[in-house]
Design a protein around this motif. Structure first.
Motif, PDB file in Angstrom:
ATOM      1  N   LEU A   2     -34.299  -7.817 -35.613  1.00 54.53           N
ATOM      2  CA  LEU A   2     -33.899  -6.926 -34.520  1.00 54.53           C
ATOM      3  C   LEU A   2     -32.462  -7.203 -34.082  1.00 54.53           C
ATOM      4  O   LEU A   2     -31.696  -6.272 -33.818  1.00 54.53           O
ATOM      5  CB  LEU A   2     -34.854  -7.096 -33.333  1.00 54.53           C
ATOM      6  N   LEU A   3     -32.095  -8.482 -34.017  1.00 54.36           N
ATOM      7  CA  LEU A   3     -30.729  -8.844 -33.638  1.00 54.36           C
ATOM      8  C   LEU A   3     -29.721  -8.290 -34.632  1.00 54.36           C
ATOM      9  O   LEU A   3     -28.670  -7.762 -34.243  1.00 54.36           O
ATOM     10  CB  LEU A   3     -30.601 -10.363 -33.553  1.00 54.36           C
ATOM     11  N   ALA A   4     -30.026  -8.391 -35.928  1.00 59.60           N
ATOM     12  CA  ALA A   4     -29.121  -7.865 -36.954  1.00 59.60           C
ATOM     13  C   ALA A   4     -28.962  -6.356 -36.819  1.00 59.60           C
ATOM     14  O   ALA A   4     -27.846  -5.820 -36.930  1.00 59.60           O
ATOM     15  CB  ALA A   4     -29.648  -8.236 -38.341  1.00 59.60           C
ATOM     16  N   GLY A  41     -39.923 -15.371 -34.403  1.00 63.80           N
ATOM     17  CA  GLY A  41     -38.561 -15.700 -34.797  1.00 63.80           C
ATOM     18  C   GLY A  41     -37.986 -14.743 -35.820  1.00 63.80           C
ATOM     19  O   GLY A  41     -36.900 -14.171 -35.603  1.00 63.80           O
ATOM     20  N   PRO A  42     -38.657 -14.543 -36.960  1.00 62.75           N
ATOM     21  CA  PRO A  42     -38.136 -13.592 -37.954  1.00 62.75           C
ATOM     22  C   PRO A  42     -37.985 -12.174 -37.418  1.00 62.75           C
ATOM     23  O   PRO A  42     -37.001 -11.493 -37.721  1.00 62.75           O
ATOM     24  CB  PRO A  42     -39.199 -13.653 -39.070  1.00 62.75           C
ATOM     25  N   LEU A  76     -36.307  -6.934 -29.004  1.00 58.90           N
ATOM     26  CA  LEU A  76     -35.643  -8.222 -29.183  1.00 58.90           C
ATOM     27  C   LEU A  76     -35.956  -9.158 -28.022  1.00 58.90           C
ATOM     28  O   LEU A  76     -36.241 -10.349 -28.230  1.00 58.90           O
ATOM     29  CB  LEU A  76     -34.130  -8.026 -29.293  1.00 58.90           C
ATOM     30  N   GLY A  77     -35.899  -8.641 -26.799  1.00 63.31           N
ATOM     31  CA  GLY A  77     -36.182  -9.476 -25.636  1.00 63.31           C
ATOM     32  C   GLY A  77     -37.558 -10.091 -25.704  1.00 63.31           C
ATOM     33  O   GLY A  77     -37.743 -11.281 -25.386  1.00 63.31           O
ATOM     34  N   GLU A  78     -38.535  -9.307 -26.130  1.00 64.04           N
ATOM     35  CA  GLU A  78     -39.909  -9.813 -26.237  1.00 64.04           C
ATOM     36  C   GLU A  78     -40.030 -10.868 -27.327  1.00 64.04           C
ATOM     37  O   GLU A  78     -40.557 -11.963 -27.102  1.00 64.04           O
ATOM     38  CB  GLU A  78     -40.855  -8.641 -26.534  1.00 64.04           C
ATOM     39  N   GLY A  79     -39.536 -10.545 -28.528  1.00 68.31           N
ATOM     40  CA  GLY A  79     -39.661 -11.470 -29.644  1.00 68.31           C
ATOM     41  C   GLY A  79     -38.887 -12.754 -29.429  1.00 68.31           C
ATOM     42  O   GLY A  79     -39.394 -13.855 -29.689  1.00 68.31           O
ATOM     43  N   ALA A  80     -37.636 -12.651 -28.963  1.00 69.98           N
ATOM     44  CA  ALA A  80     -36.807 -13.836 -28.761  1.00 69.98           C
ATOM     45  C   ALA A  80     -37.367 -14.722 -27.663  1.00 69.98           C
ATOM     46  O   ALA A  80     -37.390 -15.954 -27.785  1.00 69.98           O
ATOM     47  CB  ALA A  80     -35.373 -13.415 -28.425  1.00 69.98           C
TER      48      ALA A  80
END
Length: 276
Positions: free
Chosen positions: A242-244, A236-237, A41-45
């Motif tokens: 990952l957040l969900a 973003g997607p 998540l950290g990487e993608g966000a």
């Protein structure tokens, strides 16, 4: 007595164990799943935010969110699943930004930044051990020890980000090959702990460090365009999914408290017999 012996083997003392409520989670399967998801998540966000807005603004907002998350976490008297994993997620996002800024804005090669963050991590470990006498997560029961813990976490995220980019770009392995390499590497401390009776504190932190480049490589592989070796799903997607998943897992942990460390207070000393 068994509990005290177990903590002593991991580098803590009875005094350490009974100082107060432990402020970080215990190590269960859900911990490693949540850790892996948070690194991805950290990487993608981070990659999405620096593209969706002015990069400098994204870094400032990431730093502010990082500080807010740590303030909320430090206000807790004991481990709380939501505040802890919120802090981990914000560390993941800002740690990624910090590593990327060093390369993109300052032009520092991934080889150098990986080494610099590795030295920083070793320095934090050395100071923590010298100050507190142990690196065991079973002794994170005071604000000072928790400060060392989060300094270590930040350093692992920054170093892991740089290391993942080093293998993907400098060594030209690509995202998924890099992920495979780190997946094999993380088996070393796992096998060492399970089969060879290696030091549990060393094995934990070794695995913890490797989860970062592993998760980052997977997130990049999923989100980055096909032209650079990714699947092209979009940062973003990928970050939203990952957040969900993290929210579902943390909800489970918050309800079941499966990762709360069970530390018991020592029994009171018996009253001395009255003199006759």
């Amino acid at each position: 007595m068994t509990s005290i012996a177990r903590h002593a083997r991991s580098g803590s003392t009875a005094a350490d164990v009974f100082r107060g409520a432990v402020r970080v989670p215990g190590i269960v399967t859900a911990f490693w799943i949540a850790k892996g998801l948070s690194t991805a998540l950290g990487e993608g966000a981070s990659d999405y935010l620096v593209q969706a807005m002015v990069p400098q603004l994204a870094v400032v907002l990431g730093f502010v969110a990082f500080l807010v998350a740590l303030v909320v976490q430090f206000r807790q008297a004991r481990y709380r699943a939501w505040t802890y994993w919120f802090a981990v997620a914000m560390v993941g996002i800002f740690g990624t930004m910090a590593a990327d800024v060093m390369h993109v804005a300052l032009g520092v090669p991934y080889t150098i930044s990986s080494l610099l963050y590795a030295v920083l991590l070793l320095a934090v470990f050395w100071l923590w051990r010298r100050t507190e006498g142990t690196l065991s997560i079973h002794t994170i029961d005071s604000p000072r020890r928790e400060a060392f813990y989060w300094a270590t976490v930040v350093a692992t995220f920054a170093m892991g980000t740089a290391l993942g980019d080093f293998t993907a770009f400098t060594l030209h392995l690509g995202y998924f090959t890099s992920a495979s390499v780190f997946a094999v590497l993380i088996l070393i401390p796992a096998v060492g702990y399970r089969r060879l009776r290696w030091n549990p504190v060393f094995c934990f932190w070794a695995a913890y460090v490797i989860t970062r480049p592993l998760g980052a490589s997977i997130a990049d592989g999923l989100g980055k365009p096909r032209s650079v070796g990714g699947l092209g799903l979009g940062d973003g997607p990928v970050a939203l999914v990952l957040l969900a998943l993290i929210m579902l897992l943390v909800s489970y942990l918050a309800v079941t408290k499966a990762d709360v460390q069970r530390v018991h207070e020592p029994a009171a000393a018996p009253e001395p017999a009255a003199a006759h």
